[in-house]
Design a protein around this motif. Structure first.
Motif, PDB file in Angstrom:
ATOM      1  N   VAL A 370      40.475 -51.083  57.983  1.00  9.28           N
ATOM      2  CA  VAL A 370      39.473 -50.230  57.355  1.00  9.28           C
ATOM      3  C   VAL A 370      39.949 -49.889  55.941  1.00  9.28           C
ATOM      4  N   SER A 371      39.117 -50.168  54.954  1.00 10.82           N
ATOM      5  CA  SER A 371      39.396 -49.774  53.579  1.00 10.82           C
ATOM      6  C   SER A 371      38.615 -48.502  53.301  1.00 10.82           C
ATOM      7  N   ASN A 372      39.342 -47.416  53.087  1.00 11.89           N
ATOM      8  CA  ASN A 372      38.679 -46.114  52.965  1.00 11.89           C
ATOM      9  C   ASN A 372      37.870 -46.010  51.683  1.00 11.89           C
ATOM     10  N   MET A 373      36.677 -45.462  51.815  1.00 10.61           N
ATOM     11  CA  MET A 373      35.785 -45.215  50.681  1.00 10.61           C
ATOM     12  C   MET A 373      35.597 -43.704  50.543  1.00 10.61           C
ATOM     13  N   ILE A 374      35.680 -43.202  49.317  1.00 13.24           N
ATOM     14  CA  ILE A 374      35.527 -41.772  49.077  1.00 13.24           C
ATOM     15  C   ILE A 374      34.052 -41.465  48.824  1.00 13.24           C
ATOM     16  N   LEU A 379      35.101 -34.428  51.739  1.00 14.56           N
ATOM     17  CA  LEU A 379      35.081 -34.271  53.191  1.00 14.56           C
ATOM     18  C   LEU A 379      35.259 -32.818  53.606  1.00 14.56           C
ATOM     19  N   LYS A 380      36.128 -32.112  52.916  1.00 14.64           N
ATOM     20  CA  LYS A 380      36.373 -30.709  53.264  1.00 14.64           C
ATOM     21  C   LYS A 380      35.120 -29.876  53.053  1.00 14.64           C
ATOM     22  N   LEU A 381      34.401 -30.150  51.983  1.00 14.44           N
ATOM     23  CA  LEU A 381      33.167 -29.433  51.699  1.00 14.44           C
ATOM     24  C   LEU A 381      32.129 -29.721  52.784  1.00 14.44           C
ATOM     25  N   ALA A 382      31.976 -30.997  53.132  1.00 13.33           N
ATOM     26  CA  ALA A 382      31.023 -31.367  54.181  1.00 13.33           C
ATOM     27  C   ALA A 382      31.416 -30.782  55.524  1.00 13.33           C
ATOM     28  N   ASP A 383      32.705 -30.731  55.792  1.00 12.30           N
ATOM     29  CA  ASP A 383      33.189 -30.176  57.052  1.00 12.30           C
ATOM     30  C   ASP A 383      32.821 -28.698  57.170  1.00 12.30           C
ATOM     31  N   TYR A 384      32.974 -27.976  56.074  1.00 13.69           N
ATOM     32  CA  TYR A 384      32.724 -26.533  56.100  1.00 13.69           C
ATOM     33  C   TYR A 384      31.239 -26.216  56.208  1.00 13.69           C
ATOM     34  N   TYR A 385      30.400 -26.960  55.473  1.00 13.15           N
ATOM     35  CA  TYR A 385      28.994 -26.611  55.415  1.00 13.15           C
ATOM     36  C   TYR A 385      28.139 -27.273  56.501  1.00 13.15           C
ATOM     37  N   LEU A 503      42.536 -48.395  46.253  1.00 17.25           N
ATOM     38  CA  LEU A 503      41.736 -49.502  46.789  1.00 17.25           C
ATOM     39  C   LEU A 503      41.669 -49.444  48.305  1.00 17.25           C
ATOM     40  N   GLY A 504      41.894 -48.254  48.883  1.00 16.27           N
ATOM     41  CA  GLY A 504      41.518 -48.060  50.272  1.00 16.27           C
ATOM     42  C   GLY A 504      42.588 -47.782  51.292  1.00 16.27           C
ATOM     43  N   GLU A 505      43.891 -47.822  50.935  1.00  9.47           N
ATOM     44  CA  GLU A 505      44.938 -47.636  51.951  1.00  9.47           C
ATOM     45  C   GLU A 505      45.215 -46.141  52.149  1.00  9.47           C
TER      46      GLU A 505
END
Length: 586
Positions: A370-374, A379-385, A503-505
């Motif tokens: 899996v190559s992580n995409m931001i 994520l923290k903002l989405a987690d809280y709201y 680049l995703g690691e």
């Protein structure tokens, strides 16, 4: 009034306790504030090619953050660049407060022309760390600087106080060049910003805080004619190991004591890249000077030789010999060794395989395929709201085996709050990788070659493994760490190799505690920057962002105000008064 002997003893005990309290008040947590103006500086010339560097208050490297255990650090960052900006505090655990972590998965960036104040507590920490910018590839252009967290006065240090502390930030921060404190090599005639040098006095001992602030290359560090005593790494006092040279991997920090044992003269300070060919080493070696006071600044002889750059076994053996000092405390008075890991119960095991792949024709780096995409919304903002809804899917990807297809995705995994996690980093890449976990220190319990198996646990060091926040993983090998996930938040787990990371690691570990008590995890600060799906509307008449999921009980939004440091005069007056009483009733 007549005091009997028992009364006098009781009074002495009470006064003694109050006197001790008065002394302790002097070392209460303090507020330390900095104003930083971050801008491109075109006048500095750290390499032979003129290029702008990212400077802080005109400085490259940036200014020292000098704090003491439990202090609150306030950094007001003015973004004078023409692009967004974030800072992270490499190795600072930011207890209960991932809102200050300064990575894209946690914070919205500071936009050009704006400012934002970070506030974090260096809770229960000591040691040598550094900060750097995390947006785009800004770290390769500068913006980094040293952090020292000093012991409180009531905690002893396991070595005599050195004559001076030297911060030594070394790394490949320009293409194909290694710099030493932002300066070029002593041996290069084109060095535009001079070279780095340190003046010492014969018979004195000095503490060198050696940090690899680079983007790709591990390096071996050595000083001509001098040995080094390794005493600390990333917040842990180590068993005191004497070395001729020291391998420092990307993102790592060490403290080494160097005694000025020579009579006079000037000596080479050398850092050269690991796993670099002879031709590459011509550029990937940086040289400074250790100068004895009263001597000429002209080192002589050959550069001190280090191990073969491709001798991985040397590096592994040295890493095994650097262990936790089990006889001393660090941030707390209790010995570090009182927290054993040999008998802990593991709650989770992550097996994370770092590799590379082409995804849709684009080179990427992956964790378990899996190559992580931001996402645009942190994520923290989405987690809280909204519990992450519409931004990420928790535990979508496997954390203990490779996913069947190589994909781009938003990689967020559950970490069990107050559980022990075992993380195995497997390196399928050709070079040395390094891994870092924000918000925690981890016990480095094992290294190995080939593929990790459950039987590899029999080789672990569970007696005195060193605690740090960044560990190396050798090519074709594995590294195992233990971490206690007692710090709620959304925490970045990443490769420290810059191109691998961007680049995703990487992935994020969500450590969740449903208790809204701010003593468990602080709520967002009142100066929070909103972006992505929660960006403020252009019209002030538009409604505010949505309320958080499961809103916490009413509590102050700001972090609890730390007690101001007691003035020395007030404490002295209290002490004098009590001493007077002590003698009056003796």
């Amino acid at each position: 009034m007549v005091f009997h002997s028992k009364d006098r003893l009781l009074l002495r005990a009470v006064i003694g306790a109050i006197l001790l309290l008065g002394v302790l008040q002097v070392s209460d947590s303090a507020n330390i504030s900095y104003d930083w103006h971050v801008a491109f500086n075109t006048t500095l010339k750290p390499a032979s090619v003129q290029q702008p560097v990212i400077a802080i208050n005109g400085m490259f490297p940036g200014p020292l953050i000098n704090a003491t255990t439990n202090d609150y650090v306030h950094v007001n960052v003015f973004n004078d660049l023409d692009e967004p900006l974030l800072f992270t505090w490499n190795g600072i655990q930011q207890r209960l407060n991932s809102w200050q972590d300064g990575v894209s998965g946690t914070n919205c960036a500071i936009q050009p022309g704006k400012n934002w104040t970070y506030v974090f507590e260096v809770k229960d920490q000591i040691g040598s760390f550094f900060y750097f910018p995390t947006t785009n590839f800004q770290k390769a252009g500068g913006g980094f600087g040293p952090i020292r967290v000093n012991n409180r006065v009531v905690i002893s240090v396991p070595f005599a106080k050195p004559e001076a502390d030297f911060d030594l930030l070394i790394g490949d921060c320009t293409p194909d060049k290694i710099l030493m404190n932002g300066k070029y090599s002593y041996l290069d005639p084109e060095a535009g910003n001079g070279y780095e040098s340190f003046t010492v006095t014969q018979g004195k001992t000095y503490r060198f805080r050696i940090v690899n602030v680079g983007s790709q290359w591990s390096f071996n560090f050595r000083i001509q004619g001098h040995k080094m005593l390794v005493v600390e790494t990333e917040g842990s006092y180590t068993s005191q190991v004497e070395v001729d040279s020291l391998d420092v991997h990307v993102g790592q920090s060490y403290s080494a004591l160097v005694s000025a044992t020579q009579q006079t003269g000037a000596f080479y300070i050398v850092a050269s890249a690991k796993m670099a060919t002879e031709d590459e080493l011509n550029n990937l070696t940086v040289v400074g000077v250790l100068l004895y006071s009263g001597s000429a600044a002209n080192p002589t002889g050959q550069l001190p030789s280090g191990p073969d750059p491709f001798d991985v076994q040397f590096s592994i053996n040295q890493a095994w010999n650097i262990k936790l000092n089990m006889t001393t405390g660090a941030a707390r008075p209790n010995p570090q060794g009182s927290f054993n890991v040999w008998n802990v119960t593991l709650s989770q095991t992550f097996i994370l395989r770092g590799s590379s792949a082409d995804i849709n024709g684009t080179p990427r780096y992956t964790v378990n395929n899996v190559s992580n995409m931001i996402p645009d919304t942190p994520l923290k903002l989405a987690d809280y709201y909204s519990n992450g809804s519409g931004v990420y899917e928790l535990d979508k990807f496997s954390t203990n085996s490779s996913n069947p297809e190589v994909v781009n995705g938003v990689f967020v995994a559950t970490g069990y709050h107050k559980g022990w996690i075992e993380i195995i980093f497997q390196n399928d890449l050709d070079g040395i990788d390094t891994w870092h976990l924000d918000g925690f220190g981890f016990f480095v319990v094992g290294f190995g070659t080939g593929t990790w198996t459950p039987e590899s646990r029999f080789t672990y060091n569970l007696k005195d493994p060193v605690v740090r926040s960044t560990t190396q993983v050798y090519p074709g090998g594995w590294t195992a760490v233990y971490a206690y996930l007692d710090n709620p938040g959304m925490w970045n787990l990443r490769s420290q190799i810059l191109k691998n990371w961007f680049l995703g690691e990487e992935l994020y570990v969500r450590v969740y505690d449903a208790d809204p008590n701010p003593a468990k995890e602080l709520p967002p600060p009142d100066n929070i920057i909103l972006c992505g799906k929660y960006a403020p509307a252009p019209s002030p008449a538009d409604p505010p962002p949505p309320s958080p999921v499961d809103p916490p009980s009413p509590s102050p939004v700001d972090p609890p105000a730390p007690s101001p440091k007691k003035s020395l005069a007030t404490s002295k007056e209290l002490a004098c008064l009590l001493i007077l009483l002590f003698y009056c009733f003796s």
